[in-house]
Every structure is written in structure tokens, then in C-alpha cells.
Design an enzyme around this catalytic site. Structure first.
Site, PDB file in Angstrom:
ATOM      1  N   GLU A 356      46.245  47.210  42.025  1.00 37.35           N
ATOM      2  CA  GLU A 356      45.800  48.368  41.212  1.00 37.35           C
ATOM      3  C   GLU A 356      44.371  48.775  41.568  1.00 37.35           C
ATOM      4  O   GLU A 356      43.580  49.164  40.702  1.00 37.35           O
ATOM      5  CB  GLU A 356      45.979  48.088  39.712  1.00 37.35           C
ATOM      6  CG  GLU A 356      47.450  48.000  39.373  1.00 37.35           C
ATOM      7  CD  GLU A 356      47.820  48.433  37.981  1.00 37.35           C
ATOM      8  OE1 GLU A 356      47.007  49.028  37.277  1.00 37.35           O
ATOM      9  OE2 GLU A 356      48.980  48.166  37.611  1.00 37.35           O
TER      10      GLU A 356
HETATM   11  C1  LIG Z   1      51.344  41.398  44.324  1.00 39.65           C
HETATM   12  C2  LIG Z   1      51.017  42.827  44.627  1.00 39.65           C
HETATM   13  C3  LIG Z   1      51.567  43.846  43.869  1.00 39.65           C
HETATM   14  C4  LIG Z   1      51.297  45.182  44.168  1.00 39.65           C
HETATM   15  N1  LIG Z   1      51.915  46.174  43.452  1.00 39.65           N
HETATM   16  C5  LIG Z   1      51.767  47.469  43.842  1.00 39.65           C
HETATM   17  C6  LIG Z   1      52.521  48.508  43.203  1.00 39.65           C
HETATM   18  O1  LIG Z   1      53.295  48.269  42.275  1.00 39.65           O
HETATM   19  N2  LIG Z   1      52.383  49.776  43.652  1.00 39.65           N
HETATM   20  C7  LIG Z   1      51.540  50.096  44.681  1.00 39.65           C
HETATM   21  O2  LIG Z   1      51.468  51.260  45.035  1.00 39.65           O
HETATM   22  N3  LIG Z   1      50.802  49.125  45.297  1.00 39.65           N
HETATM   23  C8  LIG Z   1      50.905  47.830  44.908  1.00 39.65           C
HETATM   24  N4  LIG Z   1      50.192  46.838  45.539  1.00 39.65           N
HETATM   25  C9  LIG Z   1      49.272  47.197  46.615  1.00 39.65           C
HETATM   26  C10 LIG Z   1      47.796  47.063  46.224  1.00 39.65           C
HETATM   27  O3  LIG Z   1      47.473  47.962  45.184  1.00 39.65           O
HETATM   28  C11 LIG Z   1      46.956  47.291  47.497  1.00 39.65           C
HETATM   29  O4  LIG Z   1      47.234  46.192  48.334  1.00 39.65           O
HETATM   30  C12 LIG Z   1      45.487  47.381  47.182  1.00 39.65           C
HETATM   31  O5  LIG Z   1      45.175  48.634  46.619  1.00 39.65           O
HETATM   32  C13 LIG Z   1      44.587  47.189  48.410  1.00 39.65           C
HETATM   33  O6  LIG Z   1      45.064  47.878  49.532  1.00 39.65           O
HETATM   34  P1  LIG Z   1      45.218  47.112  50.939  1.00 39.65           P
HETATM   35  O7  LIG Z   1      45.949  45.860  50.690  1.00 39.65           O
HETATM   36  O8  LIG Z   1      45.760  48.078  51.914  1.00 39.65           O
HETATM   37  O9  LIG Z   1      43.746  46.700  51.334  1.00 39.65           O
HETATM   38  P2  LIG Z   1      42.716  47.556  52.198  1.00 39.65           P
HETATM   39  O10 LIG Z   1      42.581  48.904  51.633  1.00 39.65           O
HETATM   40  O11 LIG Z   1      43.093  47.418  53.636  1.00 39.65           O
HETATM   41  O12 LIG Z   1      41.368  46.766  51.920  1.00 39.65           O
HETATM   42  C14 LIG Z   1      41.050  45.519  52.564  1.00 39.65           C
HETATM   43  C15 LIG Z   1      39.675  45.073  52.069  1.00 39.65           C
HETATM   44  O13 LIG Z   1      38.707  46.081  52.395  1.00 39.65           O
HETATM   45  C16 LIG Z   1      38.021  46.501  51.223  1.00 39.65           C
HETATM   46  N5  LIG Z   1      37.764  47.943  51.289  1.00 39.65           N
HETATM   47  C17 LIG Z   1      38.610  48.912  51.692  1.00 39.65           C
HETATM   48  N6  LIG Z   1      37.989  50.117  51.631  1.00 39.65           N
HETATM   49  C18 LIG Z   1      36.732  49.893  51.173  1.00 39.65           C
HETATM   50  C19 LIG Z   1      35.606  50.723  50.874  1.00 39.65           C
HETATM   51  N7  LIG Z   1      35.661  52.036  51.035  1.00 39.65           N
HETATM   52  N8  LIG Z   1      34.465  50.119  50.430  1.00 39.65           N
HETATM   53  C20 LIG Z   1      34.388  48.797  50.236  1.00 39.65           C
HETATM   54  N9  LIG Z   1      35.435  47.949  50.497  1.00 39.65           N
HETATM   55  C21 LIG Z   1      36.571  48.493  50.961  1.00 39.65           C
HETATM   56  C22 LIG Z   1      38.987  46.195  50.080  1.00 39.65           C
HETATM   57  O14 LIG Z   1      38.287  46.042  48.851  1.00 39.65           O
HETATM   58  C23 LIG Z   1      39.610  44.898  50.563  1.00 39.65           C
HETATM   59  O15 LIG Z   1      38.746  43.826  50.257  1.00 39.65           O
HETATM   60  C24 LIG Z   1      50.422  45.493  45.238  1.00 39.65           C
HETATM   61  C25 LIG Z   1      49.826  44.461  45.981  1.00 39.65           C
HETATM   62  C26 LIG Z   1      50.132  43.146  45.696  1.00 39.65           C
HETATM   63  C27 LIG Z   1      49.500  42.064  46.535  1.00 39.65           C
END
Ligand SMILES: Cc1cc2nc3c(=O)[nH]c(=O)nc-3n(C[C@H](O)[C@H](O)[C@H](O)COP(=O)(O)OP(=O)(O)OC[C@H]3O[C@@H](n4cnc5c(N)ncnc54)[C@H](O)[C@@H]3O)c2cc1C
Length: 391
Positions: A356
Site C-alpha cells: 500500500e
Molecule cells: C504481500 C503483498 C501484497 C500486495 N498487495 C497488493 C495489492 O493488493 N494490490 C496492488 O496493487 N499491489 C499490491 N502489492 C504491491 C505493493 O503495493 C508494491 O510492491 C509496493 O507499492 C512497492 O512497489 P515495488 O515492489 O515495485 O517497489 P519499487 O517501487 O521498485 O521500490 C523499491 C524500493 O525503492 C524505493 N523507492 C522507489 N521509488 C522511490 C522514490 N521516488 N523515492 C524514494 N524511494 C523510492 C521504495 O521505497 C523501495 O524501498 C502487494 C505487495 C506485497 C508484497
């Protein structure tokens, strides 16, 4: 002082009893197997708790935001894997509440009132924090839209009956080209991929969704074309405190487990050392602070005041507290902690800092709000001149 109403106290008690009867006894078993806790949907059905956010006019319970937080805290105390099923289902509903027509609300809410759940599909392999990076498209046709692409890590995705799916109706327009759609389970071309084998929240269902030329009617569009980003952000503002509530419940559980262990480990003796006692006090202080930030945010929401910054603060603070309190409980319990339920609490807490919207992204939201405020201390007030000091 108990500031809850009589009704809220009763609802909180009912949620505590439900947790004690149905969630706590099964949490470890489902955490170990990683199987989805289908029994919970059956157990919760008579109470209509999955419809607690749905207005009474549509047959729901219409609990206030604070009352919902009380229920979610209790469920989080029992098992955040199971509680995430409820929180994610409410998350999907919030989009319909914000932008749906009455017919769309009826379509989406009816399954929730009959023991089914919903899912919210925003994240894609190319779009997590950067929501605008999504590649899923929705092409307008004579009958409606054809959706093509995929979604990943979707909570409830393999079980849900109804979905909110975000897709680009105008890929050249970036975030302004995103639109939101209602999709039903079983629509041809809609496939559910393999379930994720996760570190925590193991019994919560998390899957990849394939969208291979899925044809949906024009009536599936939520709001207008291009409203998707606004709907997604407003939905997450509404829904993030639910994760804060689960995190408060988890942190309280970690503290309670730790204290129970201390009583067993040092029966009838004074606890060894202030250092240990101060840790317990710090855990308690952090949990109560996280709870109060959450309740304040819910009060703002109920009063119709802006709450976006507070929503980000609440989710970030509560989930960081959950991680910290679980880790501290394990440290204080030694090997007993490492081999106890506190390990599950730590694993569950970790993902709450990620999903989230990661806590880093939430900090950006808060920092932007802080920097956007007018300056309250002018430089001349902050540093008195030599002349002024000499007076
Ligand atoms: C168990 C689980 C349930 C989930 N359920 C849902 C769901 O129901 N629906 C849905 O749509 N998604 C869901 N997700 C997805 C989740 O919301 C995303 O994984 C999350 O928003 C982060 O995106 P990412 O994994 O692509 O990380 P990335 O965006 O690739 O980020 C990787 C790292 O970089 C950091 N980062 C990225 N951009 C920036 C920035 N501009 N400034 C500073 N730091 C930054 C992040 O904080 C993180 O530490 C779920 C994930 C999990 C693990």
C-alpha cells in the site's frame, strides 16, 4: 479515559471475541502451510463484517472509519495474514465508494455481503511506487473496452469475486491516461497465476493476474477515462490507515507475548534491571502513540477534513512501530522469542512497511506537505540581532 462510544466498545468486544475464537487458534497452522484461510470467510459471513464499510442503504454495516480501525486492530492482533484479506477487500471497495454509480456499487457490494471478497489491482511488474509506469492498456471498442496486460502481487487475487483494475486508456498521457475498471472473476482472458510463497502474511492470497484481451462492457469504467490515478491515490489515502490498524494490533500482540514470557521466565521475582523495564515502557509508549495518530486521522476523516498527510503518517509510523516492537520483543525473549510466535509477527510486520505504498514513499508525501506550508518563523525572529540582544 475511554473515549469510545458504547456501540464502539461493543463492536470492539465482538471483534476481540471473534479473533479469540476463530483467528488466534488457526493462525500458526495457516502461517506454516501458507494455504488460504477459506474457513474465515465462512466464519465471518453471519456478521457481515466484510461489509463493514458498505453503507446501510446498500445493506452494509456502515461502520465509521474509527470503528473499522477498532475491528482491524483486533484482527491484526490475531493474524495479519488473515486480517489483510479483510483490509484488501475494503481497499477495493473504497474505489467504488469514491467513484462508482449506484449500479456499480450494487454490483461490487453484493458479493461482499454474501461472504465473497474483492481485490485491488494497481501494481505491475513495471509499476510499483512509480504508478505511472504501468503497461496494461484498455482499448475502447464498440462494445466497451479490451484490457491487455498484467498485475502482480495482488492480495486476494486468486479468491476474489470482483476486482478493481487500473489500465491506460491513453498511454501517451502518462498518469493522466490511467482509468479504473470493475472486472468480475471468470471473465474470459482473465487468468490467475501462481501464488507467491511469501516471508510473512503467508495465508493471505497474493498472486499474479494475466489480462489477455479481456473484454468488459463500457459500464465497467469507474468515473471518467483518465480518472484512474486520482481514484487510486484517493483510495490509498482512505485505505492506508487500515494497515496502520493491523500494525497496531500486531505490535500490541508482540508486547503481550513478551510480557507473558517475562512472567513465566521470572516467576514471583522482580524483573531484572531497569534496562529491560525501560524497553517494555518504550514499546507501550510507541504502540499507544501509533494508535492515537491512527485515531486522530480517522477523526479528521469523519469530520470531513483533509487527511492525506495524516494517512501517510499513520501508516508509516504504525508499521515502523510494529517492526520495531516485534524485533525488541524477540531481543528481550532471547531464544524463546526466536522459536515463538514473535517470529511470525516480525515476518508479518516487514511487508507492512512495503505494501500500500512503501514507507519511503509515504515519507515523501509527508515531506512534501511539510515543505508546502508557509514559513512560521521568519529568519529575523529566529536569530535576534546583536542590537536587540544588547537592549
Ligand atoms: C504481500 C503483498 C501484497 C500486495 N498487495 C497488493 C495489492 O493488493 N494490490 C496492488 O496493487 N499491489 C499490491 N502489492 C504491491 C505493493 O503495493 C508494491 O510492491 C509496493 O507499492 C512497492 O512497489 P515495488 O515492489 O515495485 O517497489 P519499487 O517501487 O521498485 O521500490 C523499491 C524500493 O525503492 C524505493 N523507492 C522507489 N521509488 C522511490 C522514490 N521516488 N523515492 C524514494 N524511494 C523510492 C521504495 O521505497 C523501495 O524501498 C502487494 C505487495 C506485497 C508484497
Amino acid at each position: 479515559m475511554n473515549i469510545l462510544t458504547q456501540e464502539q466498545t461493543e463492536i470492539q468486544k465482538a471483534a476481540k471475541d471473534f479473533t479469540a475464537q476463530h483467528i488466534i487458534p488457526k493462525a500458526a497452522e495457516y502461517d506454516k502451510s501458507g494455504a488460504f484461510h477459506a474457513f474465515l470467510l465462512e466464519a465471518a459471513k453471519p456478521s457481515k463484517i466484510f461489509g463493514m464499510a458498505i453503507p446501510k442503504s446498500f445493506g452494509g454495516l456502515e461502520y465509521s472509519p474509527l470503528t473499522q480501525a477498532l475491528v482491524l486492530e483486533e484482527w491484526g492482533y490475531g493474524c495479519c495474514g488473515m486480517a489483510t484479506t479483510l483490509a484488501a477487500s475494503i481497499l477495493s471497495m473504497e474505489s467504488v465508494m469514491l467513484a462508482g454509480t449506484d449500479a456499480q456499487k450494487k454490483q461490487f457490494y453484493t458479493p461482499m455481503l454474501n461472504g465473497k471478497i474483492g481485490a485491488f489491482g494497481l501494481t505491475e511488474p513495471s509499476a510499483g511506487s512509480d504508478v505511472g509506469g504501468g503497461k496494461t492498456t484498455a482499448v475502447k471498442t464498440a462494445e466497451g473496452y479490451t484490457i491487455h496486460g498484467s498485475k502482480c502481487w495482488i492480495t486476494n487475487g486468486g479468491i476474489a469475486e470482483v476486482f478493481i483494475i487500473f489500465a491506460q486508456t491513453d498511454p501517451k498521457a502518462g498518469v493522466k491516461g490511467i482509468s479504473a475498471f470493475i472486472m468480475e472473476r471468470g471473465t474470459p482472458g482473465f487468468t490467475v497465476g501462481q501464488e507467491e510463497d511469501k516471508l510473512g502474511l503467508r495465508s493471505s492470497n497474493t498472486v499474479f493476474l494475466g489480462l489477455h484481451d479481456v473484454k468488459i462492457p463500457a459500464s465497467a469504467l469507474l468515473g471518467k477515462e483518465g480518472d484512474g490515478m486520482k481514484i487510486a491515490m484517493q483510495t490509498l489515502d482512505l485505505a492506508r490507515p487500515a494497515i496502520g490498524a493491523l500494525a497496531v494490533g500486531l505490535a500490541q500482540r508482540a508486547l503481550d507475548e513478551c510480557v507473558a514470557h517475562m512472567h513465566e521466565r521470572f516467576p514471583g521475582k522482580p524483573f531484572p534491571g531497569q534496562a529491560l523495564q525501560f524497553k517494555l515502557a518504550d514499546m507501550r509508549i510507541q504502540i499507544e502513540a501509533a494508535r492515537q495518530v491512527l485515531h486522530h486521522m480517522m477523526a479528521l476523516r469523519e469530520a470531513g477534513k483533509p487527511f492525506s498527510e495524516e494517512s501517510a503518517m499513520s501508516k508509516t509510523y504504525a508499521t515502523d512501530v510494529a517492526m520495531n516492537v516485534a524485533a525488541t520483543a524477540m531481543r528481550l525473549m532471547g531464544s524463546a522469542g526466536y522459536t515463538s510466535n514473535v517470529g511470525k509477527l516480525m515476518r508479518d510486520a516487514k511487508v507492512m512497511q512495503i505494501y500500500e505504498g512503501t514507507n519511503q514513499i509515504q515519507r515523501l508525501v509527508v515531506a512534501r506537505a511539510v515543505l508546502a506550508r508557509p514559513k512560521v518563523i521568519a529568519p529575523k525572529d529566529a536569530a535576534p540581532t546583536e542590537k536587540a540582544m544588547a537592549k
